[in-house]
Scaffold this motif. Structure first.
Motif: not given
Length: 456
Positions: A141-142, A146-148, A176-183, A187-191
């Motif tokens: 996350k930034s 969401i970045r991937a 790319n579409a999923i990154k937009v949806i998660m943003s 959605i929580d991210v666990a780096k």
């Protein structure tokens, strides 16, 4: 010889003699071996030292002073940053020659009695881009965004990729579409899985012979916030027919053992030749589906089946090559350690009305012994182990059984050569056929045909 004094940051011209197994240029600075990524054999490069070791140096290219015809301009704008590909700066014919050569070099090092001329020219692709039907990109996350993408080579710095030219376009569009949806849903991210809970990877797989796309999020927990809304929005994306979670909180593993399909199909459908396959989220089905056709045809040609043979396929996976072989054999039995893969193989066999197949989960060498005790003696054995190669027990079992033909499918030239040093006690290497399953990278697959030295 007194050890030379070299410091990090030091610069010097270096003539590149050859490539290493990871695609790095190799030269010698005052007789000390020096590894330089992105340099090609025959080139003279201005090198800056990045690491000093008692036995070797590592450096980077500051300038190519004398280039070779094999050098090309990498079509990917982040090639020199991203660690996903290693050979885009090399012409494709040169890549194919390199992949043959690393197998020959491994034979020379570990199995010198095997004639290197048994290694055939590498079978490549007409279009060596856009071949990966599956991706698995780490996320971070930034702010809320969401970045991937992929990590910068030898670092934890993530390169956010909107495009990757070795990926199927559909996988990138879905990602790319999923990154937009998660943003948008935050959605929580666990780096850092030791401190955070959330999504770790976005996985997408696109079927070659249909528009079906499966999406799997690898997460530390099944209790993601807004999961219902996330599921609904992802399932509305074009051609997505399956969505689920893979649960994995182990920082050392890419995926866990549990996958939950939250909506849609349990598997997507793939077709190779005359055979239909059911491909689940965990399946080790080939990522390069176009070249898998070539791989399976090569295995079939090596087997030389007439319709009267018994075939044993060890580490059969989801039945990719097994079902190809079964169409030309009297009977086939396959074994794999992964129970879900065995279920996939059995399901695909049933879907294709192939009644001469039996797939079982368990240690392949043990299953082979059980089958022989049951009266199933294989005329042909194929084996496709992981990159670590064969165990001593597996080598002993094959050498003792001595089928007329033994086919070894390898993904690691070094372990292949080490295993051949032992297998050639009972077999002769007929030929080694390299196949380029992963263009632009240093990876190479090889189909080895071994024939029994003497009849039983």
């Amino acid at each position: 010889m007194k050890d030379i004094e070299v410091k990090v940051g030091q610069k010097f011209p270096l003539t590149i003699k050859r490539l290493g197994i990871n695609g790095e240029g190799i030269g010698y600075y005052k007789r000390k071996i020096t590894f330089v990524p992105d340099a090609l054999p025959g080139e003279v490069v201005l090198t800056q030292v990045t690491k000093v070791n008692n036995r070797y140096l590592e450096g980077k290219v500051l300038k190519v002073r004398e280039s070779v015809p094999e050098r090309v301009s990498p079509p990917c704008p982040v090639f020199f940053l991203c660690g996903g590909c290693q050979l885009q700066h090399m012409s494709y014919p040169a890549q194919l020659n390199f992949k043959r050569q690393i197998i020959m070099d491994s034979l020379e090092k570990y199995a010198g009695h095997v004639n290197p001329e048994t290694v055939r020219p590498t079978i490549g692709m007409d279009k060596p881009f856009r071949y990966r039907s599956r991706n698995q990109f780490p996320v971070e996350k930034s702010g809320r965004n969401i970045r991937a993408g992929l990590y910068k080579e030898q670092s934890n710095t993530l390169i956010d990729l909107d495009e990757c030219i070795v990926q199927d376009k559909r996988t990138m569009q879905a990602t790319n579409a999923i990154k937009v949806i998660m943003s948008e849903l935050n959605i929580d991210v666990a780096k850092n899985v030791n401190k955070e809970e959330g999504v770790r990877y976005i996985m997408t797989r696109a079927a070659r012979h249909s528009d079906d796309i499966q999406v799997i999020l690898v997460a530390t927990t099944r209790d993601l916030k807004k999961l219902d809304l996330l599921t609904e929005r992802i399932m509305r994306l074009p051609n997505v027919v399956s969505f689920g979670l893979n649960i994995n909180a182990d920082r050392d593993l890419l995926t866990g053992s549990e996958t939950i399909i939250l909506d849609g199909q349990q598997a997507i459908h793939e077709t190779l030749g005359e055979t239909d396959y059911e491909v689940t989220a965990e399946s080790a089905f080939p990522i390069n589906v176009r070249q898998a056709d070539v791989l399976y045809e090569t295995i079939l040609a090596a087997a030389g089946l007439t319709g009267s043979e018994n075939v044993a396929d060890l580490f059969c996976g989801s039945g990719g090559s097994a079902l190809k072989l079964a169409r030309h054999a009297r009977a086939l039995r396959g074994a794999d350690l992964n129970e879900q893969e065995v279920i996939n193989a059995a399901y695909s066999a049933a879907a294709n009305n192939m009644e001469n197949c039996l797939f079982e989960a368990g240690e392949p060498a043990d299953k082979l012994e059980d089958w022989i005790q049951d009266g199933f003696y294989p005329d042909v054995i194929t084996i496709n182990p992981n990159r670590s190669g064969l165990t001593a027990d597996e080598i002993d079992a094959v050498n003792e059984i001595k089928p007329a033909v033994f086919i070894y499918i390898s993904r690691n030239p070094s372990t292949l050569a080490k295993d051949l040093a032992h297998l050639t006690k009972a077999f002769t290497v007929d030929y080694i056929q390299p196949i380029d399953m992963f263009p632009q990278t240093t990876q190479v697959e090889a189909v080895v045909k071994l024939v029994r030295k003497r009849r039983l």
